[in-house]
Design an enzyme around this catalytic site. Structure first.
Site, PDB file in Angstrom:
ATOM      1  N   ASP A 191       6.394   4.432  -0.311  1.00  0.00           N
ATOM      2  CA  ASP A 191       5.234   3.574  -0.144  1.00  0.00           C
ATOM      3  C   ASP A 191       5.597   2.226  -0.781  1.00  0.00           C
ATOM      4  O   ASP A 191       6.538   2.121  -1.579  1.00  0.00           O
ATOM      5  CB  ASP A 191       3.974   4.189  -0.772  1.00  0.00           C
ATOM      6  CG  ASP A 191       2.702   3.585  -0.157  1.00  0.00           C
ATOM      7  OD1 ASP A 191       2.792   2.496   0.462  1.00  0.00           O
ATOM      8  OD2 ASP A 191       1.621   4.185  -0.298  1.00  0.00           O
TER       9      ASP A 191
HETATM   10  C1  BGC Z   1      -0.197   1.781   1.600  1.00  0.00           C
HETATM   11  C2  BGC Z   1       0.515   2.324   2.820  1.00  0.00           C
HETATM   12  C3  BGC Z   1       0.881   1.197   3.740  1.00  0.00           C
HETATM   13  C4  BGC Z   1       1.727   0.192   2.991  1.00  0.00           C
HETATM   14  C5  BGC Z   1       2.177  -0.998   3.824  1.00  0.00           C
HETATM   15  C6  BGC Z   1       0.586   0.662   0.951  1.00  0.00           C
HETATM   16  O1  BGC Z   1      -0.159   0.050  -0.048  1.00  0.00           O
HETATM   17  O2  BGC Z   1      -0.422   2.809   0.676  1.00  0.00           O
HETATM   18  O3  BGC Z   1      -0.309   3.250   3.484  1.00  0.00           O
HETATM   19  O4  BGC Z   1       1.561   1.696   4.857  1.00  0.00           O
HETATM   20  O5  BGC Z   1       0.964  -0.311   1.897  1.00  0.00           O
HETATM   21  O6  BGC Z   1       1.091  -1.783   4.189  1.00  0.00           O
END
Ligand code: BGC
Length: 725
Positions: free
Chosen positions: A264
């Protein structure tokens, strides 16, 4: 001869399968792909390999130009393909070609109880991702809805691992049918936003296997998901991005995951541990990219012998494997953007997601011939939900609001007038001080709404939350309706006896008073580009509502297991999952706590009668399939869809069991007065519990009850079967 032919085919295919895919027109075998990948990796320098293992911009990691390896491009996310942001900044890139289809949110999808629609959702996402040249879509997201106030409940599916799995598999298959990689997220046990970057979820092995992992396992093994996102949090003491148990042992070894694990954004904390423990790509939000854990420090760690070159090669091979099934695959589709078909799919999902909670006076479907005027009240009637808050949204090509939907449908013959009713004065990025007072009613707006409601035949109250109030990175503090909405509901209900309450939200709220005092309640969602049209069609009866709640609505927060046991948000950044397997209805049913609305609940404009439940045998072996048939009769006056839910219950078990567990479901259309036979099939293996001592699944012999119903609390037919060894 056959063998020689095969050899010849492989040789040709290798020659025909350069990274430039243009000449590869046939499906290429896995052996050929692996051979090609091995050849490429041999040509790469260590530095080139490492470049591929970390972000080089917000939504990409590097390729190797001289070898024709493209950048691995990705994008959010569950609601549709996100608008293009700048390469190094979250600000919009200002494109004019990135207006996408806004698809209903995750809990809306789950409320359809329709895996075929999840597949269709996936196709839309895949086609639009291709149009935008994205190799990986960061979707679907299906963490278990353990905490009803979790800020991301709207993005996730449900509280039930089986329902989650059925939808996740189809969403993945749909996306990947377009040669776009799904990225299933967030692995694992990412069930709260509070302290999400630091919290340690302490979960016992059985709970992990039975509740938090099944949908991921299914998405990998049945859906063949090409990529997976590790979660921000820790599980049992280790960050998910460096959790050897979750990544190497379970995901890669036990489940045979062949694709790439993507962190993530900003969820990596070290170099050596994640590199050796199963993470393949580090992603994040800001540079300098060459300083990231998986950049220069990783190169140094390999040179120092702390991370084997073979481990680096394995990661690169996984990324190439993803590419060979997506952007470098044969017959890679060109993609489409926001087509009429996509809009129609968004409409169909939205229309099956809407849940009728109460219709005591049979005010719905609206008698449009006799109604002359409608007061449409509430900020949510004119609000759009594609964007807002902190987290992924969609720059929707268009979004029909509730008011527009009603005007489109009824505006010619019915006088529709709007009053705002409340001020939605809460922004996700504000400080608590800046948001102070968001829960207070605005008396002058209420007065205007009441004055309007007094003059119309019907009043429709559009309350609930919005994308600012339910947002990534924070949880709601309780279940209260925001913006002083209850005061508005009370006043308008008093002013107009024909008041219909329509709640738009993605997660449970406290509707106790509304359930008691109001006769007509409809639940809608952040319901996509066509949300307003779908809602108008449900309200007017063109669509008979068939959505069922994908999670339990607790009557009060303290009834919900994490709150009852005081384990949320945790102490000292540790959240013990003390409720174990008793999540959602498993808890409420086992502990005999009356919920406000149970899991699986939803009404229709017709009624269904259940009869004749019969299993195809009385006694099953643990390797058998169990086929259960029952008859559903539409005993009302209009055609409708019913989701038949089959729960299984095991008394006198050697281990703790939930009162009942969902094991199969089917949504069927039944014409008025007609009957249909519904067959539900499960495997005796599906009745197994995770046996911690044996480190495997055990089907316990003995008697099991089969419970078929219209919700977890509305069981209409019961049968008994026996499982032998
Ligand atoms: C989220 C993800 C997301 C990523 C990119 C993160 O903060 O938890 O679900 O895909 O950001 O935007």
């Amino acid at each position: 001869m056959k063998r020689n032919l095969h050899k010849y085919a492989v040789l040709c295919a290798v020659a025909l399968l350069p990274l430039n895919k243009s000449r590869a027109q046939t499906k290429v075998s896995e052996a050929t792909i692996n051979q090609k990948i091995n050849q490429i990796v041999k040509k790469m320098t260590l530095a080139e390999k490492i470049e591929m293992l970390h972000g080089n911009a917000l939504f990409s990691s590097a390729g190797v130009k001289r070898l024709g390896i493209p950048e691995l491009t990705c994008d959010d996310g569950p609601l549709g393909v996100r608008d293009e942001v700048l390469r190094f900044d979250w600000k919009s890139a200002g494109w004019t070609t990135d207006s996408a289809t806004f698809l209903p949110n995750g809990s809306a999808m789950a409320a359809t109880w329709n895996p075929a629609l999840a597949h269709q959702y996936g196709i839309v996402i895949g086609e639009e991702a291709n149009f935008r040249k994205k190799i990986v879509m960061l979707a679907p997201a299906f963490n278990i809805c353990r905490v009803p106030t979790n800020g991301r409940t709207y993005e996730y599916y449900s509280e039930d691992p089986f329902l989650n799995a059925q939808l996740a598999v189809q969403a993945v298959k749909g996306i990947q049918s377009q040669h776009v990689a799904a990225c299933v997220k967030h692995y694992a046990v990412n069930n709260q936003e509070e302290d999400r970057n630091t919290v340690n979820a302490v979960v016992d092995e059985r709970t992990l296997r039975e509740i938090y992992l099944p949908a991921f396992k299914a998405a990998i093994q049945q859906g063949n998901a090409y990529t997976l996102m590790s979660a921000y949090n820790k599980v049992n003491g280790y960050w998910c991005s460096e959790n050897a148990y979750l990544l190497n042992k379970i995901l890669k070894k036990e489940w045979g995951f062949k694709g790439a694990v993507i962190s993530d954004w900003g969820g990596v904390h070290h170099t050596v541990e994640p590199a050796n423990n199963g993470l393949d790509i580090e992603m994040g939000s800001s540079g300098p990219y060459d300083q990231w854990y998986f950049a220069k420090p990783l190169l140094a760690a390999v040179k120092a012998g702390k991370v084997p070159v073979a481990t680096i090669d394995d990661k690169v091979k996984r990324i190439l494997w993803v590419m060979y099934h997506t952007s470098l695959s044969a017959n890679h589709p060109a993609g489409k953007m926001s087509t009429p078909e996509h809009n129609h799919d968004a409409y169909t999902i939205a229309s099956e997601a809407i849940v009728l909670l109460k219709n005591e006076k049979f005010l719905l479907p609206l008698r449009t011939n006799s109604i002359k005027s409608i007061a449409v009240i509430g900020d949510n009637a004119t609000r759009t939900f594609a964007l807002g808050g902190f987290g992924a949204g969609v720059k929707a090509r268009y979004e029909i609001t509730a008011l527009q939907g009603l005007q489109n449908k009824l505006g010619k013959n019915i006088d529709i007038r709007f009053a705002q009713g409340y001020r939605a004065n809460y922004l996700a990025n504000n400080t608590p001080e800046q948001n102070a007072g968001y829960d207070k009613p605005d008396q002058s707006l209420i007065d205007q709404a009441v004055a309007l409601a007094k003059t119309t035949d019907v009043a429709m109250l559009f309350i609930g939350s919005n994308r600012e109030f339910e947002s990534e990175a924070h949880d709601r503090k309780d279940l209260s309706l925001p913006f002083g909405e209850q005061a508005l509901v009370d006043a308008v209900t008093e002013a107009n006896p024909n008041t219909i309450v329509i709640v738009t939200a993605g997660a449970p709220y406290d509707l106790t008073k509304i359930k008691k005092k109001n006769h007509t309640i409809v639940w809608s969602w952040f319901n996509g580009s066509e949300g307003g049209n779908a809602l108008a069609d449900v309200l007017t009866g063109k669509i008979n509502p068939s959505g069922k709640m994908p999670f339990t609505f607790p009557a009060k927060l303290k009834d919900s297991p994490a709150f009852a046991l005081d384990t949320y948000p945790g102490k000292n950044l540790t959240t013990p999952y003390k409720e174990g397997i008793l999540v959602g209805y498993r808890w409420f049913d086992t502990k005999k706590i009356e919920p406000l609305y149970p899991f699986g609940y939803g009404l229709s404009y017709t009624t269904f009668e259940y009869s004749g439940l019969k299993a195809d045998k009385k006694v099953y072996h643990s390797a058998d399939r169990i086929n259960v048939a029952l008859t559903i009769r539409n005993s009302g006056g209009v055609a409708g869809k019913e989701t038949v839910q089959l729960y299984v219950s095991k008394g006198n078990s050697v281990v703790q069991r939930a009162e009942k567990e969902l094991k199969a479901f089917k949504k069927v259309m039944v014409e008025p007065g007609k009957t249909t036979t519904v067959t539900l099939s499960l495997s005796a293996k599906d009745l197994a519990y995770y046996n911690v001592k044996a480190k495997g699944w055990t089907v316990e012999p003995g008697q099991y009850k089969l419970l078929a119903g219209a919700s977890s609390r509305d069981i209409r037919q019961v049968g008994t079967i026996t499982i032998t060894k």
